[in-house]
Scaffold this motif. Structure first.
Motif, PDB file in Angstrom:
ATOM      1  N   GLU A 189       0.839  -1.198   0.000  1.00  0.00           N
ATOM      2  CA  GLU A 189       0.000   0.000   0.000  1.00  0.00           C
ATOM      3  C   GLU A 189       0.875   1.249   0.000  1.00  0.00           C
ATOM      4  O   GLU A 189       0.628   2.206  -0.732  1.00  0.00           O
ATOM      5  N   ALA A 233       1.121   4.077  -2.960  1.00  0.00           N
ATOM      6  CA  ALA A 233       0.887   5.491  -2.657  1.00  0.00           C
ATOM      7  C   ALA A 233       2.089   6.318  -3.106  1.00  0.00           C
ATOM      8  O   ALA A 233       1.942   7.399  -3.675  1.00  0.00           O
ATOM      9  N   LEU A 267       2.030   6.852  -6.857  1.00  0.00           N
ATOM     10  CA  LEU A 267       1.080   7.896  -7.247  1.00  0.00           C
ATOM     11  C   LEU A 267       1.658   9.270  -6.958  1.00  0.00           C
ATOM     12  O   LEU A 267       1.521  10.205  -7.746  1.00  0.00           O
ATOM     13  N   GLN A 268       2.295   9.360  -5.803  1.00  0.00           N
ATOM     14  CA  GLN A 268       2.895  10.632  -5.388  1.00  0.00           C
ATOM     15  C   GLN A 268       3.961  11.062  -6.399  1.00  0.00           C
ATOM     16  O   GLN A 268       4.071  12.225  -6.742  1.00  0.00           O
ATOM     17  N   ASP A 320       3.180  13.031  -9.663  1.00  0.00           N
ATOM     18  CA  ASP A 320       2.972  14.473  -9.593  1.00  0.00           C
ATOM     19  C   ASP A 320       1.691  14.858 -10.330  1.00  0.00           C
ATOM     20  O   ASP A 320       1.677  15.720 -11.200  1.00  0.00           O
ATOM     21  N   LEU A 321       0.605  14.168  -9.973  1.00  0.00           N
ATOM     22  CA  LEU A 321      -0.662  14.292 -10.704  1.00  0.00           C
ATOM     23  C   LEU A 321      -1.165  15.726 -10.795  1.00  0.00           C
ATOM     24  O   LEU A 321      -1.696  16.139 -11.809  1.00  0.00           O
ATOM     25  N   TYR A 322      -1.016  16.477  -9.713  1.00  0.00           N
ATOM     26  CA  TYR A 322      -1.594  17.830  -9.707  1.00  0.00           C
ATOM     27  C   TYR A 322      -0.685  18.827 -10.411  1.00  0.00           C
ATOM     28  O   TYR A 322      -1.064  19.963 -10.637  1.00  0.00           O
ATOM     29  N   ALA A 363     -11.253  15.594  -3.014  1.00  0.00           N
ATOM     30  CA  ALA A 363     -10.814  16.538  -4.045  1.00  0.00           C
ATOM     31  C   ALA A 363      -9.311  16.472  -4.218  1.00  0.00           C
ATOM     32  O   ALA A 363      -8.573  16.325  -3.248  1.00  0.00           O
ATOM     33  N   GLY A 364      -8.871  16.594  -5.472  1.00  0.00           N
ATOM     34  CA  GLY A 364      -7.436  16.661  -5.743  1.00  0.00           C
ATOM     35  C   GLY A 364      -7.142  17.861  -6.606  1.00  0.00           C
ATOM     36  O   GLY A 364      -7.778  18.063  -7.639  1.00  0.00           O
ATOM     37  N   GLY A 365      -6.206  18.699  -6.189  1.00  0.00           N
ATOM     38  CA  GLY A 365      -5.765  19.846  -6.979  1.00  0.00           C
ATOM     39  C   GLY A 365      -6.911  20.791  -7.288  1.00  0.00           C
ATOM     40  O   GLY A 365      -7.738  21.107  -6.435  1.00  0.00           O
ATOM     41  N   GLY A 376      -6.417  16.821  -1.436  1.00  0.00           N
ATOM     42  CA  GLY A 376      -4.989  16.655  -1.708  1.00  0.00           C
ATOM     43  C   GLY A 376      -4.507  17.714  -2.674  1.00  0.00           C
ATOM     44  O   GLY A 376      -5.184  18.030  -3.652  1.00  0.00           O
ATOM     45  N   ALA A 377      -3.337  18.278  -2.402  1.00  0.00           N
ATOM     46  CA  ALA A 377      -2.755  19.265  -3.312  1.00  0.00           C
ATOM     47  C   ALA A 377      -1.279  18.918  -3.507  1.00  0.00           C
ATOM     48  O   ALA A 377      -0.742  18.042  -2.836  1.00  0.00           O
ATOM     49  N   ARG A 378      -0.646  19.652  -4.424  1.00  0.00           N
ATOM     50  CA  ARG A 378       0.734  19.318  -4.740  1.00  0.00           C
ATOM     51  C   ARG A 378       1.681  19.684  -3.584  1.00  0.00           C
ATOM     52  O   ARG A 378       2.428  18.849  -3.122  1.00  0.00           O
ATOM     53  N   VAL A 413      -0.664  16.891   1.240  1.00  0.00           N
ATOM     54  CA  VAL A 413       0.079  17.387   0.079  1.00  0.00           C
ATOM     55  C   VAL A 413       1.067  16.309  -0.374  1.00  0.00           C
ATOM     56  O   VAL A 413       1.438  15.431   0.407  1.00  0.00           O
ATOM     57  N   ASP A 414       1.463  16.400  -1.654  1.00  0.00           N
ATOM     58  CA  ASP A 414       2.395  15.403  -2.190  1.00  0.00           C
ATOM     59  C   ASP A 414       3.820  15.640  -1.728  1.00  0.00           C
ATOM     60  O   ASP A 414       4.611  14.712  -1.650  1.00  0.00           O
ATOM     61  N   VAL A 436      -0.571  10.800  -0.674  1.00  0.00           N
ATOM     62  CA  VAL A 436      -1.694  10.960  -1.603  1.00  0.00           C
ATOM     63  C   VAL A 436      -3.020  10.953  -0.853  1.00  0.00           C
ATOM     64  O   VAL A 436      -3.137  10.387   0.223  1.00  0.00           O
ATOM     65  N   VAL A 437      -4.016  11.566  -1.492  1.00  0.00           N
ATOM     66  CA  VAL A 437      -5.304  11.781  -0.826  1.00  0.00           C
ATOM     67  C   VAL A 437      -5.996  10.447  -0.508  1.00  0.00           C
ATOM     68  O   VAL A 437      -6.722  10.322   0.480  1.00  0.00           O
ATOM     69  N   ARG A 452      -4.771   7.907   0.757  1.00  0.00           N
ATOM     70  CA  ARG A 452      -4.327   7.392   2.068  1.00  0.00           C
ATOM     71  C   ARG A 452      -5.217   7.913   3.199  1.00  0.00           C
ATOM     72  O   ARG A 452      -5.209   7.376   4.297  1.00  0.00           O
ATOM     73  N   PRO A 512      -7.576  14.788 -10.857  1.00  0.00           N
ATOM     74  CA  PRO A 512      -7.018  14.170 -12.067  1.00  0.00           C
ATOM     75  C   PRO A 512      -7.593  12.756 -12.234  1.00  0.00           C
ATOM     76  O   PRO A 512      -7.891  12.093 -11.234  1.00  0.00           O
ATOM     77  N   VAL A 550      -6.414   9.878 -12.928  1.00  0.00           N
ATOM     78  CA  VAL A 550      -5.713   8.780 -12.233  1.00  0.00           C
ATOM     79  C   VAL A 550      -6.096   8.765 -10.755  1.00  0.00           C
ATOM     80  O   VAL A 550      -6.341   7.718 -10.162  1.00  0.00           O
ATOM     81  N   MET A 551      -6.177   9.946 -10.170  1.00  0.00           N
ATOM     82  CA  MET A 551      -6.567  10.026  -8.766  1.00  0.00           C
ATOM     83  C   MET A 551      -7.986   9.500  -8.559  1.00  0.00           C
ATOM     84  O   MET A 551      -8.258   8.768  -7.611  1.00  0.00           O
ATOM     85  N   PHE A 598      -8.062   5.688  -8.656  1.00  0.00           N
ATOM     86  CA  PHE A 598      -7.568   5.059  -7.433  1.00  0.00           C
ATOM     87  C   PHE A 598      -8.492   5.330  -6.249  1.00  0.00           C
ATOM     88  O   PHE A 598      -8.666   4.466  -5.395  1.00  0.00           O
TER      89      PHE A 598
END
Ligand SMILES: Cc1cc2nc3c(=O)[nH]c(=O)nc-3n(C[C@H](O)[C@H](O)[C@H](O)COP(=O)(O)OP(=O)(O)OC[C@H]3O[C@@H](n4cnc5c(N)ncnc54)[C@H](O)[C@@H]3O)c2cc1C
Lengths: 159, 277
Positions: free
Chosen positions: A135, A139, A142-143, A146-148, B117-119, B147-149, B175-176, B188-189, B191, B210, B212-213, B216
């Motif tokens: 897990e 994670a 995914l991190q 850099d999706l955002y 929510a992401g970004g 979740g944000a960058r 945040v990432d 990641v959100v 989690r 996004p 992908v987010m 998942f």
């Protein structure tokens, strides 16, 4: 006050485990607390513990030439540390308490010894640790994406 | 298909009342509605036209209770969004809409609500949160996971603070990446999902970020026991006409603009996992 066995049985990591196993694991465990800013462990030191967080938040940090980067934070119900399973048993990160942290700490040598003596118990431990590691790895992947950050944003003049 | 507003194809002028800096690449625009007042469903979008540059879909990010202003939050990623994010008070942008399906908040009445929510995905969810807080008593437990960058990329900071200060709502931010000064979550959100204090059997989840987010998040929600029919996602595929004519935003058998952007996860789940759709 709750006994260690009761605390372990309540923790998500041990949920549903046979009570005789929990008793054996409790023999390797102690209750610990860390004040804000204290380190659970530091990179490069001997990895001789496994922690189960009961309450609080822990930052896994890496020192880089640019400064300290927080890789991930872990909190209530999470497991911290598996470097004690893999030779040469050294921590790969710092783990710092971001506030008061209450945890159960296991003596890794004791865990390894019990697992060697009773492989079924050792397998039970692995069956619970491997999903945590998977897990965490997913994670982290995914991190890394850099999706955002994609598409790249453009820096705007200040309004 | 949602009914079309009159004159759907003609952008109307909307005066910029105010611009708020959210982050280095995001601005929130407050526009005067071309008709003076207007109404929309949380989750809907407008087509915003930057004169001489082009037109893009942008979700409405304002409070549905405020009918005298049209609010949009724009992240500058290309020619049109950069032009929009650079407008100044007093300037005019073209506006047509609102279009698309909204978040079906009525499905959440009497149930727990989970917002993920992401970004920039927080923008289309903000009206939903505002609407939900206006009738807070209609819902069970409410959790918002965002979740944000980086900490610098968090939108609506003041509002997040206010939301966090409420006792009737759980707000978790992650945040990432962050430096040691950040005292919040890093990761990641998805989690955060196991920690949301909502009942998987009773919850309705609204997810935007996004693709992908969302994929998942959908999978993780299913693993936690949330039925795919109780999860809604907003597909922000790019589009052109906004009314299902041009085919630009086709997503399998659907057009995002006409049938979406909000879809039931159970209906799009398989398509979300198909490559190059
Ligand atoms: C229903 C809907 C609602 C939207 N809501 C918002 C919003 O509230 N705020 C906001 O800032 N943006 C939103 N968008 C995205 C916005 O429409 C696009 O960023 C915009 O169309 C890009 O146009 P451009 O000319 O600035 O950049 P372009 O030059 O067209 O694109 C710049 C880069 O962004 C990529 N891109 C363009 N559109 C998208 C997209 N939809 N998803 C992912 N990548 C994309 C392109 O591939 C390219 O790499 C929404 C999109 C849809 C379909």
């Amino acid at each position: 006050m709750k006994t260690l066995e009761e605390l372990l049985a309540e923790h998500p990591f041990f949920r549903g485990m046979r009570t005789d196993y929990i008793r054996l694991f409790a023999g390797c465990a102690s209750n610990v607390r860390f004040e804000e800013g204290a380190y659970l462990f530091r990179e490069g030191e001997a990895a001789d513990r496994l922690f189960l967080i009961r309450q609080g938040r822990v930052a896994l940090e890496l020192h880089t030439p640019q400064g300290v980067a927080v890789i991930q934070t872990l909190s209530d119900g999470d497991v911290v540390g598996w470097s004690w399973m893999v030779p040469p048993y050294r921590w790969a990160f710092d783990a710092r308490a971001l506030g008061l942290v209450r945890a159960v700490s296991f003596d890794a040598a004791c865990l390894r010894r019990k697992a060697e003596e009773d492989p079924a118990l050792g397998y039970e431990l692995l069956k619970r640790l491997v999903p945590v590691i998977v897990e965490r790895l997913q994670a982290t992947r995914l991190q890394l994406l850099d999706l955002y950050g994609e598409p790249k944003g453009r820096v705007l003049p200040s309004a | 298909m949602s009914s079309l507003p009159l004159d759907w194809s003609v952008p109307r002028p909307a005066v910029v009342l105010r611009v708020r800096r959210e982050t280095q690449d995001v601005r929130t625009l407050y526009l005067r509605p071309p008709e003076g007042v207007w109404a929309f469903q949380p989750g809907q979008f407008n087509m915003l036209y930057a004169f001489g540059v082009g037109e893009v879909p942008v979700s409405v990010s304002g409070d549905p209770g405020h009918r005298d202003v049209v609010v949009h939050t724009v992240r500058a990623v290309g020619a049109v969004t950069t032009a929009l994010a650079r407008v100044r008070p007093g300037q005019v942008v073209g506006l047509r809409g609102p279009f698309g399906s909204g978040w079906p908040l009525q499905e959440a009445q009497g149930r727990d609500v989970l917002v993920v929510a992401g970004g920039i995905g927080l923008a289309p969810l903000r009206p939903l949160v505002c609407g939900l807080l206006r009738h807070r008593h209609r819902y069970g437990r409410v959790a918002i996971l965002y979740g944000a960058r980086t900490p610098q990329d968090l939108l609506y900071r003041d509002e997040l603070q206010r939301w966090r200060a409420r006792f009737d709502m759980q707000v978790e931010v992650t945040v990432d990446r962050a430096g040691p000064d950040w005292r919040g979550n890093v990761g990641v959100v998805t989690r955060l999902l196991p920690r949301a204090g909502v009942d998987p059997a009773e919850v309705v989840a609204f997810v935007c970020g996004p693709e992908v987010m969302m994929r998942f998040a959908g999978r993780e929600l299913e693993a936690l026991g949330v039925a795919p029919s109780q999860v809604f996602v907003s597909m922000e595929r790019n589009m052109q006409c906004a009314v299902g004519l041009c085919g630009h935003c086709q997503f399998g058998a659907s057009f995002v603009c006409r049938d979406g952007p909000v879809f039931r996860y159970a209906e799009v789940r398989d398509r979300l996992w198909v490559r190059e759709l």
